[in-house]
Design a protein around this motif. Structure first.
Motif, PDB file in Angstrom:
ATOM      1  N   THR A   5       0.811  -1.218   0.000  1.00 34.06           N
ATOM      2  CA  THR A   5       0.000   0.000   0.000  1.00 34.06           C
ATOM      3  C   THR A   5       0.842   1.265   0.000  1.00 34.06           C
ATOM      4  O   THR A   5       0.310   2.341   0.192  1.00 34.06           O
ATOM      5  CB  THR A   5      -0.938   0.002   1.216  1.00 34.06           C
ATOM      6  N   LYS A   6       2.151   1.133  -0.218  1.00 36.32           N
ATOM      7  CA  LYS A   6       3.006   2.314  -0.181  1.00 36.32           C
ATOM      8  C   LYS A   6       4.114   2.196  -1.223  1.00 36.32           C
ATOM      9  O   LYS A   6       4.711   1.144  -1.388  1.00 36.32           O
ATOM     10  CB  LYS A   6       3.630   2.462   1.208  1.00 36.32           C
ATOM     11  N   LEU A   7       4.360   3.294  -1.919  1.00 34.47           N
ATOM     12  CA  LEU A   7       5.481   3.400  -2.844  1.00 34.47           C
ATOM     13  C   LEU A   7       6.403   4.499  -2.340  1.00 34.47           C
ATOM     14  O   LEU A   7       5.936   5.543  -1.883  1.00 34.47           O
ATOM     15  CB  LEU A   7       5.016   3.770  -4.251  1.00 34.47           C
ATOM     16  N   VAL A   8       7.702   4.279  -2.430  1.00 36.13           N
ATOM     17  CA  VAL A   8       8.689   5.287  -2.053  1.00 36.13           C
ATOM     18  C   VAL A   8       9.492   5.623  -3.301  1.00 36.13           C
ATOM     19  O   VAL A   8      10.121   4.746  -3.897  1.00 36.13           O
ATOM     20  CB  VAL A   8       9.617   4.786  -0.925  1.00 36.13           C
ATOM     21  N   LEU A   9       9.438   6.889  -3.694  1.00 41.65           N
ATOM     22  CA  LEU A   9      10.116   7.360  -4.900  1.00 41.65           C
ATOM     23  C   LEU A   9      11.221   8.328  -4.520  1.00 41.65           C
ATOM     24  O   LEU A   9      11.001   9.251  -3.731  1.00 41.65           O
ATOM     25  CB  LEU A   9       9.127   8.054  -5.826  1.00 41.65           C
ATOM     26  N   MET A  10      12.391   8.121  -5.089  1.00 41.24           N
ATOM     27  CA  MET A  10      13.517   9.024  -4.871  1.00 41.24           C
ATOM     28  C   MET A  10      13.787   9.740  -6.199  1.00 41.24           C
ATOM     29  O   MET A  10      14.031   9.091  -7.215  1.00 41.24           O
ATOM     30  CB  MET A  10      14.752   8.242  -4.432  1.00 41.24           C
ATOM     31  N   VAL A  45      10.555   7.144 -12.712  1.00 40.55           N
ATOM     32  CA  VAL A  45      10.785   6.615 -11.364  1.00 40.55           C
ATOM     33  C   VAL A  45       9.533   5.907 -10.845  1.00 40.55           C
ATOM     34  O   VAL A  45       9.614   4.817 -10.267  1.00 40.55           O
ATOM     35  CB  VAL A  45      11.243   7.738 -10.404  1.00 40.55           C
ATOM     36  N   ALA A  46       8.361   6.495 -11.065  1.00 42.15           N
ATOM     37  CA  ALA A  46       7.116   5.866 -10.605  1.00 42.15           C
ATOM     38  C   ALA A  46       6.855   4.554 -11.339  1.00 42.15           C
ATOM     39  O   ALA A  46       6.463   3.560 -10.719  1.00 42.15           O
ATOM     40  CB  ALA A  46       5.940   6.823 -10.789  1.00 42.15           C
ATOM     41  N   LEU A  47       7.078   4.530 -12.647  1.00 39.62           N
ATOM     42  CA  LEU A  47       6.871   3.288 -13.408  1.00 39.62           C
ATOM     43  C   LEU A  47       7.832   2.193 -12.959  1.00 39.62           C
ATOM     44  O   LEU A  47       7.442   1.026 -12.852  1.00 39.62           O
ATOM     45  CB  LEU A  47       7.020   3.542 -14.902  1.00 39.62           C
ATOM     46  N   ALA A  48       9.074   2.556 -12.684  1.00 38.93           N
ATOM     47  CA  ALA A  48      10.047   1.576 -12.206  1.00 38.93           C
ATOM     48  C   ALA A  48       9.613   0.997 -10.864  1.00 38.93           C
ATOM     49  O   ALA A  48       9.676  -0.216 -10.645  1.00 38.93           O
ATOM     50  CB  ALA A  48      11.431   2.211 -12.097  1.00 38.93           C
ATOM     51  N   GLU A  49       9.152   1.844  -9.972  1.00 38.71           N
ATOM     52  CA  GLU A  49       8.703   1.373  -8.664  1.00 38.71           C
ATOM     53  C   GLU A  49       7.424   0.546  -8.787  1.00 38.71           C
ATOM     54  O   GLU A  49       7.245  -0.442  -8.090  1.00 38.71           O
ATOM     55  CB  GLU A  49       8.495   2.557  -7.724  1.00 38.71           C
ATOM     56  N   MET A  50       6.527   0.953  -9.698  1.00 37.66           N
ATOM     57  CA  MET A  50       5.291   0.184  -9.920  1.00 37.66           C
ATOM     58  C   MET A  50       5.614  -1.196 -10.495  1.00 37.66           C
ATOM     59  O   MET A  50       4.847  -2.130 -10.318  1.00 37.66           O
ATOM     60  CB  MET A  50       4.345   0.926 -10.861  1.00 37.66           C
ATOM     61  N   LEU A  88       5.158  15.750 -10.004  1.00 30.03           N
ATOM     62  CA  LEU A  88       3.902  15.186  -9.511  1.00 30.03           C
ATOM     63  C   LEU A  88       2.979  14.804 -10.668  1.00 30.03           C
ATOM     64  O   LEU A  88       2.295  13.774 -10.608  1.00 30.03           O
ATOM     65  CB  LEU A  88       3.210  16.163  -8.562  1.00 30.03           C
ATOM     66  N   ASP A  89       2.961  15.614 -11.727  1.00 36.00           N
ATOM     67  CA  ASP A  89       2.159  15.271 -12.907  1.00 36.00           C
ATOM     68  C   ASP A  89       2.643  13.971 -13.539  1.00 36.00           C
ATOM     69  O   ASP A  89       1.837  13.122 -13.933  1.00 36.00           O
ATOM     70  CB  ASP A  89       2.216  16.396 -13.946  1.00 36.00           C
ATOM     71  N   GLY A  90       3.956  13.805 -13.647  1.00 38.15           N
ATOM     72  CA  GLY A  90       4.518  12.576 -14.215  1.00 38.15           C
ATOM     73  C   GLY A  90       4.207  11.364 -13.372  1.00 38.15           C
ATOM     74  O   GLY A  90       3.872  10.290 -13.893  1.00 38.15           O
ATOM     75  N   ILE A  91       4.287  11.516 -12.058  1.00 37.12           N
ATOM     76  CA  ILE A  91       3.967  10.413 -11.145  1.00 37.12           C
ATOM     77  C   ILE A  91       2.499  10.048 -11.271  1.00 37.12           C
ATOM     78  O   ILE A  91       2.144   8.864 -11.383  1.00 37.12           O
ATOM     79  CB  ILE A  91       4.319  10.791  -9.693  1.00 37.12           C
ATOM     80  N   ALA A  92       1.630  11.053 -11.263  1.00 37.30           N
ATOM     81  CA  ALA A  92       0.184  10.810 -11.349  1.00 37.30           C
ATOM     82  C   ALA A  92      -0.163  10.062 -12.635  1.00 37.30           C
ATOM     83  O   ALA A  92      -0.956   9.114 -12.619  1.00 37.30           O
ATOM     84  CB  ALA A  92      -0.578  12.130 -11.271  1.00 37.30           C
ATOM     85  N   LYS A  93       0.435  10.478 -13.725  1.00 34.60           N
ATOM     86  CA  LYS A  93       0.163   9.813 -15.000  1.00 34.60           C
ATOM     87  C   LYS A  93       0.643   8.358 -14.972  1.00 34.60           C
ATOM     88  O   LYS A  93      -0.049   7.452 -15.437  1.00 34.60           O
ATOM     89  CB  LYS A  93       0.833  10.568 -16.148  1.00 34.60           C
ATOM     90  N   ALA A  94       1.821   8.133 -14.404  1.00 38.56           N
ATOM     91  CA  ALA A  94       2.392   6.784 -14.355  1.00 38.56           C
ATOM     92  C   ALA A  94       1.556   5.828 -13.515  1.00 38.56           C
ATOM     93  O   ALA A  94       1.417   4.654 -13.866  1.00 38.56           O
ATOM     94  CB  ALA A  94       3.822   6.835 -13.814  1.00 38.56           C
ATOM     95  N   ILE A  95       0.997   6.323 -12.415  1.00 45.49           N
ATOM     96  CA  ILE A  95       0.201   5.432 -11.551  1.00 45.49           C
ATOM     97  C   ILE A  95      -1.286   5.517 -11.857  1.00 45.49           C
ATOM     98  O   ILE A  95      -2.102   4.924 -11.164  1.00 45.49           O
ATOM     99  CB  ILE A  95       0.474   5.687 -10.049  1.00 45.49           C
TER     100      ILE A  95
END
Length: 126
Positions: A5-10, A45-50, A88-95
């Motif tokens: 339930t948690k993703l950590v993005l650097m 980064v978000a896609l890699a973590e996902m 934040l826009d890139g993260i939102a789109k990725a997830i």
């Protein structure tokens, strides 16, 4: 892939050309390249973590943003938040979430001991 339930993005420290106080009077194109790169960084980064874990959420996505600055210089937290809008826009789109659902939003700051600066973005439940 694990469910959690948690993703950590650097992410890298944001380009200071995106700071609202530095853009006054400048043409929008002067910061366009930095915006495109920042959006891409957030998405990658978000896609890699996902790929490692699936974020489960129902509607709202709690978000905690920690700005680890490269030095002790005083910075306005609201300006820092404004300059990471493309990430934040890139993260939102990725997830696949509209960023208006990033609630509640917790902002914090610190100093990077290695003096490079970075963003730590935690999405989802603790």
């Amino acid at each position: 892939m694990t469910d959690r339930t948690k993703l950590v993005l650097m992410l890298p420290w944001p380009d200071m050309s995106l700071m609202p106080n530095r853009k006054n009077g400048r043409h929008w194109l002067s910061s366009h390249g930095a915006k495109v790169k920042a959006r891409r960084d957030g998405s990658v980064v978000a896609l890699a973590e996902m790929g490692r874990a699936k974020l489960h959420h129902s509607g709202r996505v709690p978000i905690r943003i920690t700005f680890m600055s490269p030095d002790n210089r005083a910075r306005d937290i609201d300006n820092l938040l404004a300059c990471i809008k493309p990430q934040l826009d890139g993260i939102a789109k990725a997830i696949n979430v509209d960023d208006k659902y990033f609630r509640p939003m917790v902002l914090d700051e610190g100093v990077d001991p290695e003096r490079r600066g970075y963003l730590k973005i935690e999405l989802g439940e603790a």
